[in-house]
Structure formats: structure tokens, C-alpha cells
Design a protein around this motif. Structure first.
Motif, PDB file in Angstrom:
ATOM      1  N   THR A  17       0.836  -1.203   0.000  1.00 18.02           N
ATOM      2  CA  THR A  17       0.000   0.000   0.000  1.00 18.02           C
ATOM      3  C   THR A  17       0.868   1.248   0.000  1.00 18.02           C
ATOM      4  O   THR A  17       0.625   2.190  -0.767  1.00 18.02           O
ATOM      5  CB  THR A  17      -0.920   0.001   1.235  1.00 18.02           C
ATOM      6  N   CYS A  61       1.203   4.196  -2.906  1.00 21.52           N
ATOM      7  CA  CYS A  61       1.003   5.613  -2.589  1.00 21.52           C
ATOM      8  C   CYS A  61       2.244   6.446  -2.916  1.00 21.52           C
ATOM      9  O   CYS A  61       2.124   7.595  -3.342  1.00 21.52           O
ATOM     10  CB  CYS A  61       0.617   5.785  -1.130  1.00 21.52           C
ATOM     11  N   ARG A 100      -1.538  14.317   0.348  1.00 27.67           N
ATOM     12  CA  ARG A 100      -2.517  13.283   0.688  1.00 27.67           C
ATOM     13  C   ARG A 100      -1.886  11.888   0.588  1.00 27.67           C
ATOM     14  O   ARG A 100      -2.057  11.043   1.463  1.00 27.67           O
ATOM     15  CB  ARG A 100      -3.744  13.385  -0.219  1.00 27.67           C
ATOM     16  N   HIS A 101      -1.111  11.660  -0.464  1.00 27.00           N
ATOM     17  CA  HIS A 101      -0.456  10.354  -0.622  1.00 27.00           C
ATOM     18  C   HIS A 101       0.586  10.126   0.477  1.00 27.00           C
ATOM     19  O   HIS A 101       0.725   8.993   0.966  1.00 27.00           O
ATOM     20  CB  HIS A 101       0.172  10.222  -2.007  1.00 27.00           C
ATOM     21  N   GLN A 144      -1.243   9.049   3.458  1.00 29.29           N
ATOM     22  CA  GLN A 144      -1.697   7.664   3.302  1.00 29.29           C
ATOM     23  C   GLN A 144      -0.555   6.681   3.575  1.00 29.29           C
ATOM     24  O   GLN A 144      -0.780   5.617   4.161  1.00 29.29           O
ATOM     25  CB  GLN A 144      -2.269   7.446   1.898  1.00 29.29           C
ATOM     26  N   GLU A 159      -0.200   6.528   7.280  1.00 31.04           N
ATOM     27  CA  GLU A 159      -1.273   5.724   7.868  1.00 31.04           C
ATOM     28  C   GLU A 159      -1.036   4.230   7.656  1.00 31.04           C
ATOM     29  O   GLU A 159      -1.286   3.421   8.554  1.00 31.04           O
ATOM     30  CB  GLU A 159      -2.621   6.121   7.273  1.00 31.04           C
TER      31      GLU A 159
END
Length: 138
Positions: free
Chosen positions: A48, A52, A123-124, A127, A130
Motif C-alpha cells: 500500500t 502511494c 494526501r499520498h 496515506q 497511515e
């Protein structure tokens, strides 16, 4: 983290921040991709995060103020060495700096394309954080 954080911290002006962000995403992608192993407990988180990182890099590549792109040097030897959880934690930490620099830069960008690229890349980066947060044993 220190090798990539330095240019991000020292960059001044939109073009320099975009350039440092692009290199940081490229370095993260290389480091993460090298660690992806289906047998690794962090496989999904790393996959993931790598996806990203590629998306963040691509967002920056479309920024009108990005200086002519030059292929950055490969990450320094040893930058991807060590336990996967420690590397993932370092990448997560770097992403907080990356997201902050891009978010603080976006409002001052005169071109809508630059603002959009900064917002998308930030934003990426969030991410990635996260996906990898809590993977470090520290």
C-alpha cells in the motif's frame, strides 16, 4: 530518513520543495519495493505504501513548477537495510515531514496545477504514514 529529510527541510521555494518531494517519493518507492515480500507480515502495508509513493511521485511530476526532472541517484547504500519494521517506521516519519512541507507550500503556489499537485502528493504522503504507522518497534 535523515538523508531524505535534509533536502526537504532545507528546500526553500516552490520549485525546490517540489524537487525534494519528487526525490523523496522516488527514494521511498525504491526502498519499499525492495522490501515487499509476500511472506513478510507487513506485506500489505508495504505494498500500500509503495503504491502511494508512486502516486505521490506522479502527482509531483505533473506540477508545472517542477524543475526539469533529472533522474535522482539511487538511495544511498544501507538506506533500505535493517529490519523491515524499522525501515517502515522511518519512511512513515519521513512522510509526516513530506506532507507538512507540501501542505504549507500549496497555498502560496500561484498556479492551480502546482497547488493541486502539492495537495495530492501531501494526501499520498499521509496515506503512506497511515499504512506504516505503528510498524516500528520504537
Amino acid at each position: 530518513r535523515a538523508a531524505a529529510a535534509g533536502p526537504l527541510q532545507q528546500a526553500t521555494g516552490l520549485a525546490a520543495i517540489l524537487d525534494a518531494a519528487c526525490v523523496a517519493f522516488e527514494d521511498m518507492l525504491a526502498i519499499l519495493w525492495d522490501r515487499i515480500d509476500p511472506g513478510e507480515p507487513l506485506f500489505i502495508a508495504l505494498l500500500t505504501a509503495a503504491t502511494c509513493a508512486a502516486d505521490g511521485r506522479d502527482a509531483i511530476l505533473f506540477a508545472p513548477s517542477l524543475p526539469p526532472y533529472r533522474r535522482p541517484a539511487a538511495p544511498q547504500a544501507g538506506s533500505g537495510q535493517g529490519r523491515v519494521d524499522v525501515v517502515a517506521g522511518a519512511v512513515a516519519d519521513l512522510c509526516m515531514l513530506l506532507a507538512a512541507r507540501l501542505a504549507e507550500t500549496a497555498p502560496s503556489a500561484a498556479d492551480h496545477g502546482d497547488r493541486a499537485a502539492c495537495h495530492a502528493a501531501a494526501r499520498h504522503a499521509r496515506q503512506i504514514h497511515e499504512a506504516l504507522a505503528g510498524t516500528s518497534p520504537l
